[in-house]
Write an enzyme that holds these catalytic residues in place. Structure first.
Site, PDB file in Angstrom:
ATOM      1  CB  SER A  50      29.127  46.698  54.107  1.00  0.00           C
ATOM      2  OG  SER A  50      28.276  47.366  55.025  1.00  0.00           O
ATOM      3  CG  ASP A  82      31.370  46.157  49.715  1.00  0.00           C
ATOM      4  OD1 ASP A  82      32.266  45.592  48.938  1.00  0.00           O
ATOM      5  OD2 ASP A  82      31.374  47.198  49.984  1.00  0.00           O
ATOM      6  CG  HIS A  83      34.765  44.313  51.668  1.00  0.00           C
ATOM      7  ND1 HIS A  83      36.008  44.020  51.454  1.00  0.00           N
ATOM      8  CD2 HIS A  83      34.383  45.645  51.334  1.00  0.00           C
ATOM      9  CE1 HIS A  83      36.708  44.872  50.480  1.00  0.00           C
ATOM     10  NE2 HIS A  83      35.606  45.797  50.702  1.00  0.00           N
ATOM     11  CG  ASP A 104      37.850  40.919  51.900  1.00  0.00           C
ATOM     12  OD1 ASP A 104      39.051  40.469  51.565  1.00  0.00           O
ATOM     13  OD2 ASP A 104      37.829  42.252  52.246  1.00  0.00           O
ATOM     14  CG  HIS A 180      37.707  50.462  51.890  1.00  0.00           C
ATOM     15  ND1 HIS A 180      38.336  49.354  52.152  1.00  0.00           N
ATOM     16  CD2 HIS A 180      36.762  50.144  50.692  1.00  0.00           C
ATOM     17  CE1 HIS A 180      37.827  48.290  51.437  1.00  0.00           C
ATOM     18  NE2 HIS A 180      37.122  48.698  50.463  1.00  0.00           N
ATOM     19  N   GLY A 181      37.482  55.059  52.321  1.00  0.00           N
ATOM     20  CA  GLY A 181      37.524  56.243  53.064  1.00  0.00           C
ATOM     21  C   GLY A 181      38.073  57.480  52.323  1.00  0.00           C
ATOM     22  CB  VAL A 231      31.284  55.293  44.912  1.00  0.00           C
ATOM     23  CG1 VAL A 231      31.080  56.649  45.628  1.00  0.00           C
ATOM     24  CG2 VAL A 231      32.035  55.450  43.798  1.00  0.00           C
TER      25      VAL A 231
HETATM   26  P1  13P Z   1      34.980  54.150  49.704  1.00  0.00           P
HETATM   27  O1  13P Z   1      34.139  54.316  50.752  1.00  0.00           O
HETATM   28  O2  13P Z   1      36.216  54.597  49.834  1.00  0.00           O
HETATM   29  O3  13P Z   1      34.053  54.830  48.428  1.00  0.00           O
HETATM   30  O4  13P Z   1      34.951  52.772  49.130  1.00  0.00           O
HETATM   31  C1  13P Z   1      33.983  52.011  49.129  1.00  0.00           C
HETATM   32  C2  13P Z   1      34.158  50.592  48.712  1.00  0.00           C
HETATM   33  O5  13P Z   1      35.275  50.064  48.303  1.00  0.00           O
HETATM   34  C3  13P Z   1      33.340  49.368  49.134  1.00  0.00           C
HETATM   35  O6  13P Z   1      33.828  48.246  49.092  1.00  0.00           O
END
Ligand code: 13P
Length: 284
Positions: A50, A82-83, A104, A180-181, A231
């Site tokens: 990220s 990521d994103h 994203d 997420h989370g 994940v």
């Molecule tokens: P989690 O943190 O819920 O596993 O999601 C991770 C995610 O989607 C990263 O882009």
């Protein structure tokens, strides 16, 4: 082996109905834990980074960690933003050695998301770098990306299909009910949306918010066309719980290796169980 693009393994994953894990990379111990499990399971995987993790580790250390993992393991590993929030961040990552980027643009109006994603696809593809796009809005908090549950919106299948056709992304994240989370209540994944979109487009679909989703829902998602699952939170929870346990037992501990070693082991076990659940073991 050098780092590879996601196209080295995601098309096969979709065809053979397994999923490759994106495990978020947050520090050295995450890198070691993830690659350890993947080596034992002979699995390809994706290091997701990220923008927050990039700021924390620094781009040079991030790339060096991923390259060391690829060299040591000989596994096909993609280093993936990521994103990503902008063209500039995506380009910075590609220049530094990332082999895959996500843009994203899900919070933009549809046409703007298409326009911005296309710009990145054009440059990334010229460099052999894969691109993931996002449609619909995934709820929860992932570092800089925070979406109120009330604002989370499922992807519309016809828009998702058009988004793929217009952008040419290599993988498409669609909002299908995960967040997420960790979850307060069990998520209801819309497998009908996954199935409809997956049938209509040749590229794999991505499931974000993979932590805490019941195993049977994960298996069903893969069956219907999900080939990449992200994940992060489950590894964070395992890591921190383990550190808490060590420190609670002995308040004289001062050597970080004393609590980071079990923390790393706890994350290896999480990653191993996900690799087996996703069916990517022995696919390297
Ligand atoms: P989690 O943190 O819920 O596993 O999601 C991770 C995610 O989607 C990263 O882009």
């Amino acid at each position: 082996m050098p780092l590879v693009s996601m196209n080295e393994f995601l098309p096969r994953a979709k065809a053979e109905k397994f999923a490759v894990g994106q495990f978020n990379l947050n520090n050295l111990e995450f890198a070691q834990a993830i690659v350890e499990a993947a080596m034992e399971e002979k699995s390809p995987f994706i290091f997701g980074v990220s923008e927050g993790a990039l700021r924390y580790m620094g781009i040079e250390f991030t790339v060096a960690l991923a390259e060391a993992a690829a060299k040591k393991s000989g596994l096909p590993i993609a280093l993936h933003l990521d994103h990503g929030s902008s063209f500039d961040v995506a380009m910075k990552c590609i220049r530094a050695g990332f082999t895959s980027v996500m843009f994203d643009g899900s919070h933009y109006p549809f046409e703007e998301n298409v326009r911005l994603t296309k710009e990145i696809v054009k440059v990334a593809h010229a460099m052999g770098v894969s691109v993931e796009g996002e449609l619909g809005t995934i709820g929860g908090v992932e570092d800089d990306v925070s979406v109120d549950e009330a604002d989370a919106a499922l992807a519309k299948p016809e828009e998702a299909i058009r988004f793929y056709e217009e952008t040419g992304v290599d993988a498409l994240a669609i909002a299908v009910g995960t967040a997420h989370g960790m979850y307060k209540a069990e998520p209801k994944i819309r497998h009908d949306i996954i199935e409809e979109v997956s049938r209509a487009i040749p590229v794999p679909l991505v499931l974000h918010g993979g932590s805490g989703v019941p195993d049977d829902q994960i298996r069903k998602s893969i069956e219907f066309g999900i080939a990449k699952i992200n994940v992060n939170t489950e590894n964070q929870v395992a890591c921190t719980a383990s550190i808490r346990e060590v420190l609670a037992k002995d308040d004289k501990v001062i050597d970080p290796r004393k609590y980071l070693t079990p923390a790393r082991k706890a994350m290896t076990e999480v990653v191993r169980s996900k690799i087996r659940l996703f069916g990517s073991n022995n696919k390297a």
